[in-house]
Design a protein around this motif. Structure first.
Motif, mmCIF file in Angstrom:
data_model
loop_
_atom_site.group_PDB
_atom_site.id
_atom_site.type_symbol
_atom_site.label_atom_id
_atom_site.label_comp_id
_atom_site.label_asym_id
_atom_site.label_seq_id
_atom_site.Cartn_x
_atom_site.Cartn_y
_atom_site.Cartn_z
ATOM 1 N N ALA A 60 -10.726 100.020 -82.915
ATOM 2 C CA ALA A 60 -10.455 100.649 -81.616
ATOM 3 C C ALA A 60 -9.465 99.827 -80.800
ATOM 4 C CB ALA A 60 -11.766 100.833 -80.851
ATOM 5 N N MET A 61 -9.632 98.505 -80.788
ATOM 6 C CA MET A 61 -8.728 97.651 -80.019
ATOM 7 C C MET A 61 -7.314 97.665 -80.601
ATOM 8 S SD MET A 61 -11.225 94.446 -79.084
ATOM 9 C CE MET A 61 -10.073 93.625 -77.992
ATOM 10 N N CYS A 62 -7.200 97.674 -81.918
ATOM 11 C CA CYS A 62 -5.874 97.760 -82.549
ATOM 12 C C CYS A 62 -5.183 99.054 -82.150
ATOM 13 C CB CYS A 62 -6.001 97.712 -84.075
ATOM 14 S SG CYS A 62 -6.454 96.123 -84.764
ATOM 15 N N ARG A 63 -5.915 100.131 -82.217
ATOM 16 C CA ARG A 63 -5.335 101.439 -81.895
ATOM 17 C C ARG A 63 -4.990 101.545 -80.420
ATOM 18 N NH1 ARG A 63 -9.079 104.968 -86.105
ATOM 19 N NH2 ARG A 63 -7.912 104.302 -87.965
ATOM 20 N N SER A 80 9.061 84.259 -87.907
ATOM 21 C CA SER A 80 8.948 84.961 -86.628
ATOM 22 C C SER A 80 7.869 86.046 -86.689
ATOM 23 C CB SER A 80 10.329 85.516 -86.282
ATOM 24 O OG SER A 80 10.279 86.747 -85.683
ATOM 25 N N GLY A 81 7.824 86.816 -87.758
ATOM 26 C CA GLY A 81 6.791 87.832 -87.923
ATOM 27 C C GLY A 81 5.413 87.207 -88.074
ATOM 28 N N GLN A 82 5.356 86.086 -88.747
ATOM 29 C CA GLN A 82 4.082 85.388 -88.925
ATOM 30 C C GLN A 82 3.540 84.904 -87.584
ATOM 31 O OE1 GLN A 82 5.110 82.403 -91.844
ATOM 32 N NE2 GLN A 82 5.801 83.992 -93.257
ATOM 33 N N ARG A 83 4.416 84.333 -86.763
ATOM 34 C CA ARG A 83 3.994 83.872 -85.427
ATOM 35 C C ARG A 83 3.551 85.057 -84.570
ATOM 36 N NH1 ARG A 83 8.079 80.330 -86.242
ATOM 37 N NH2 ARG A 83 9.635 81.664 -85.268
ATOM 38 N N GLU A 84 4.332 86.131 -84.622
ATOM 39 C CA GLU A 84 4.010 87.310 -83.813
ATOM 40 C C GLU A 84 2.617 87.845 -84.159
ATOM 41 O OE1 GLU A 84 5.495 91.909 -83.136
ATOM 42 O OE2 GLU A 84 6.822 90.518 -84.179
ATOM 43 N N ASP A 93 -5.331 86.890 -80.069
ATOM 44 C CA ASP A 93 -5.689 87.592 -78.841
ATOM 45 C C ASP A 93 -6.729 88.682 -79.127
ATOM 46 O OD1 ASP A 93 -5.318 88.335 -76.006
ATOM 47 O OD2 ASP A 93 -4.428 90.152 -76.867
ATOM 48 N N LEU A 94 -6.500 89.437 -80.169
ATOM 49 C CA LEU A 94 -7.401 90.532 -80.546
ATOM 50 C C LEU A 94 -8.794 90.001 -80.883
ATOM 51 C CD1 LEU A 94 -7.469 93.645 -81.436
ATOM 52 C CD2 LEU A 94 -7.206 92.716 -83.730
ATOM 53 N N LEU A 95 -8.860 88.981 -81.742
ATOM 54 C CA LEU A 95 -10.156 88.451 -82.165
ATOM 55 C C LEU A 95 -10.898 87.808 -81.003
ATOM 56 C CD1 LEU A 95 -9.103 87.042 -85.617
ATOM 57 C CD2 LEU A 95 -10.725 88.905 -85.205
ATOM 58 N N GLY A 97 -10.634 88.586 -77.910
ATOM 59 C CA GLY A 97 -11.075 89.679 -77.041
ATOM 60 C C GLY A 97 -12.303 90.395 -77.566
ATOM 61 N N VAL A 98 -12.321 90.681 -78.857
ATOM 62 C CA VAL A 98 -13.477 91.413 -79.395
ATOM 63 C C VAL A 98 -14.716 90.531 -79.422
ATOM 64 C CG1 VAL A 98 -13.257 91.027 -81.900
ATOM 65 C CG2 VAL A 98 -14.164 93.185 -81.061
ATOM 66 N N LEU A 99 -14.572 89.250 -79.731
ATOM 67 C CA LEU A 99 -15.737 88.357 -79.741
ATOM 68 C C LEU A 99 -16.310 88.217 -78.326
ATOM 69 C CD1 LEU A 99 -14.495 85.643 -82.244
ATOM 70 C CD2 LEU A 99 -16.268 87.378 -82.649
ATOM 71 N N GLU A 100 -15.424 88.111 -77.347
ATOM 72 C CA GLU A 100 -15.883 88.016 -75.951
ATOM 73 C C GLU A 100 -16.549 89.329 -75.531
ATOM 74 O OE1 GLU A 100 -13.857 87.623 -71.592
ATOM 75 O OE2 GLU A 100 -13.047 86.383 -73.207
ATOM 76 N N ARG A 101 -15.922 90.444 -75.835
ATOM 77 C CA ARG A 101 -16.453 91.756 -75.463
ATOM 78 C C ARG A 101 -17.842 91.988 -76.050
ATOM 79 N NH1 ARG A 101 -12.992 97.159 -76.605
ATOM 80 N NH2 ARG A 101 -11.590 96.080 -75.185
ATOM 81 N N LEU A 102 -18.055 91.514 -77.273
ATOM 82 C CA LEU A 102 -19.340 91.721 -77.952
ATOM 83 C C LEU A 102 -20.339 90.590 -77.712
ATOM 84 C CD1 LEU A 102 -17.992 93.046 -81.372
ATOM 85 C CD2 LEU A 102 -18.955 94.382 -79.468
ATOM 86 N N GLY A 103 -19.913 89.563 -76.967
ATOM 87 C CA GLY A 103 -20.810 88.441 -76.694
ATOM 88 C C GLY A 103 -21.115 87.597 -77.901
#
Length: 116
Positions: free
Chosen positions: A45-48, A94-98, A105-107, A109-115
Protein backbone atom coordinates in the motif's frame (compact mmCIF):
# COMPACT_ATOMS: atom_id res chain seq x y z
CA UNK A 1 17.97 -13.70 17.29
CA UNK A 2 18.24 -12.63 20.93
CA UNK A 3 16.01 -9.59 20.35
CA UNK A 4 12.26 -10.12 19.99
CA UNK A 5 11.73 -6.75 18.30
CA UNK A 6 13.59 -7.63 15.11
CA UNK A 7 11.95 -7.71 11.69
CA UNK A 8 13.61 -9.51 8.80
CA UNK A 9 13.82 -7.88 5.39
CA UNK A 10 15.61 -9.50 2.48
CA UNK A 11 16.32 -7.48 -0.66
CA UNK A 12 16.93 -8.95 -4.09
CA UNK A 13 16.63 -7.84 -7.69
CA UNK A 14 14.82 -9.27 -10.68
CA UNK A 15 15.27 -9.03 -14.42
CA UNK A 16 12.82 -6.88 -16.42
CA UNK A 17 12.23 -9.76 -18.84
CA UNK A 18 12.75 -13.43 -18.13
CA UNK A 19 13.81 -15.70 -21.00
CA UNK A 20 11.78 -14.15 -23.79
CA UNK A 21 8.63 -13.77 -21.74
CA UNK A 22 6.68 -10.49 -21.69
CA UNK A 23 8.18 -7.42 -20.06
CA UNK A 24 7.59 -7.35 -16.31
CA UNK A 25 5.74 -4.15 -15.40
CA UNK A 26 6.76 -3.83 -11.75
CA UNK A 27 9.39 -1.47 -10.42
CA UNK A 28 9.39 -3.28 -7.12
CA UNK A 29 7.84 -6.49 -5.85
CA UNK A 30 6.83 -7.12 -2.26
CA UNK A 31 6.91 -10.80 -1.36
CA UNK A 32 5.44 -12.28 1.80
CA UNK A 33 4.02 -15.52 3.11
CA UNK A 34 0.31 -15.97 3.63
CA UNK A 35 1.25 -17.18 7.14
CA UNK A 36 2.53 -13.71 8.14
CA UNK A 37 1.01 -10.70 6.43
CA UNK A 38 2.08 -8.05 8.95
CA UNK A 39 4.56 -6.27 6.65
CA UNK A 40 3.76 -7.30 3.08
CA UNK A 41 0.32 -5.74 2.48
CA UNK A 42 1.11 -2.48 4.34
CA UNK A 43 4.36 -2.11 2.35
CA UNK A 44 2.50 -2.71 -0.91
CA UNK A 45 0.00 0.00 0.00
CA UNK A 46 2.79 2.45 0.87
CA UNK A 47 4.65 1.71 -2.38
CA UNK A 48 1.52 2.30 -4.40
CA UNK A 49 0.79 5.52 -2.48
CA UNK A 50 4.19 6.70 -3.75
CA UNK A 51 3.16 5.87 -7.32
CA UNK A 52 5.45 2.87 -7.70
CA UNK A 53 4.28 0.00 -9.90
CA UNK A 54 4.32 -2.68 -7.22
CA UNK A 55 3.88 -6.42 -7.44
CA UNK A 56 1.92 -8.25 -4.75
CA UNK A 57 3.89 -11.49 -4.47
CA UNK A 58 5.20 -10.71 -7.96
CA UNK A 59 7.41 -11.40 -9.83
CA UNK A 60 7.73 -14.48 -7.61
CA UNK A 61 5.64 -16.27 -5.02
CA UNK A 62 6.11 -15.06 -1.48
CA UNK A 63 7.26 -18.20 0.27
CA UNK A 64 10.00 -20.74 -0.34
CA UNK A 65 10.38 -23.55 2.17
CA UNK A 66 13.85 -23.48 3.69
CA UNK A 67 14.91 -20.02 2.47
CA UNK A 68 16.26 -17.41 4.89
CA UNK A 69 12.88 -15.80 5.49
CA UNK A 70 11.42 -19.22 6.28
CA UNK A 71 14.29 -20.18 8.62
CA UNK A 72 15.04 -16.88 10.34
CA UNK A 73 11.69 -15.10 10.38
CA UNK A 74 8.67 -17.35 9.88
CA UNK A 75 10.03 -20.13 12.08
CA UNK A 76 10.49 -17.61 14.93
CA UNK A 77 7.38 -15.49 14.43
CA UNK A 78 9.32 -12.40 13.31
CA UNK A 79 7.70 -9.84 11.02
CA UNK A 80 9.24 -10.25 7.58
CA UNK A 81 9.22 -9.27 3.94
CA UNK A 82 11.27 -9.83 0.82
CA UNK A 83 11.65 -6.85 -1.49
CA UNK A 84 12.52 -7.36 -5.16
CA UNK A 85 13.77 -4.36 -7.18
CA UNK A 86 13.84 -4.46 -10.97
CA UNK A 87 17.54 -4.65 -11.76
CA UNK A 88 17.59 -2.05 -14.54
CA UNK A 89 16.61 0.53 -11.89
CA UNK A 90 19.68 -0.26 -9.77
CA UNK A 91 22.21 -0.89 -12.52
CA UNK A 92 24.43 2.07 -11.60
CA UNK A 93 25.48 3.70 -8.32
CA UNK A 94 22.99 6.55 -8.73
CA UNK A 95 20.04 4.15 -9.08
CA UNK A 96 21.33 2.08 -6.19
CA UNK A 97 21.51 5.15 -3.93
CA UNK A 98 18.07 6.32 -5.04
CA UNK A 99 16.42 2.98 -4.27
CA UNK A 100 18.36 2.52 -1.02
CA UNK A 101 17.06 5.91 0.16
CA UNK A 102 13.53 5.13 -1.00
CA UNK A 103 13.48 1.75 0.73
CA UNK A 104 15.03 3.04 3.96
CA UNK A 105 12.30 5.67 4.18
CA UNK A 106 9.60 3.14 3.29
CA UNK A 107 10.75 0.50 5.78
CA UNK A 108 11.21 3.00 8.58
CA UNK A 109 7.73 4.36 7.93
CA UNK A 110 5.98 1.00 7.91
CA UNK A 111 7.78 -0.23 11.04
CA UNK A 112 6.84 2.98 12.87
CA UNK A 113 3.25 2.86 11.58
CA UNK A 114 2.86 -0.74 12.78
CA UNK A 115 4.67 -0.18 16.08
CA UNK A 116 7.37 -2.71 15.27
Amino acid sequence: AARPDRAVCAIHSFTPRLRGRPQRPWQVGILYSHTDERLGPPLIAMCRERGWITGDNEPYGGHLDGDSIDRHALAHGRPNVLIEIRNDLIRDPSGQREWADRLADLLGGVLERLGL
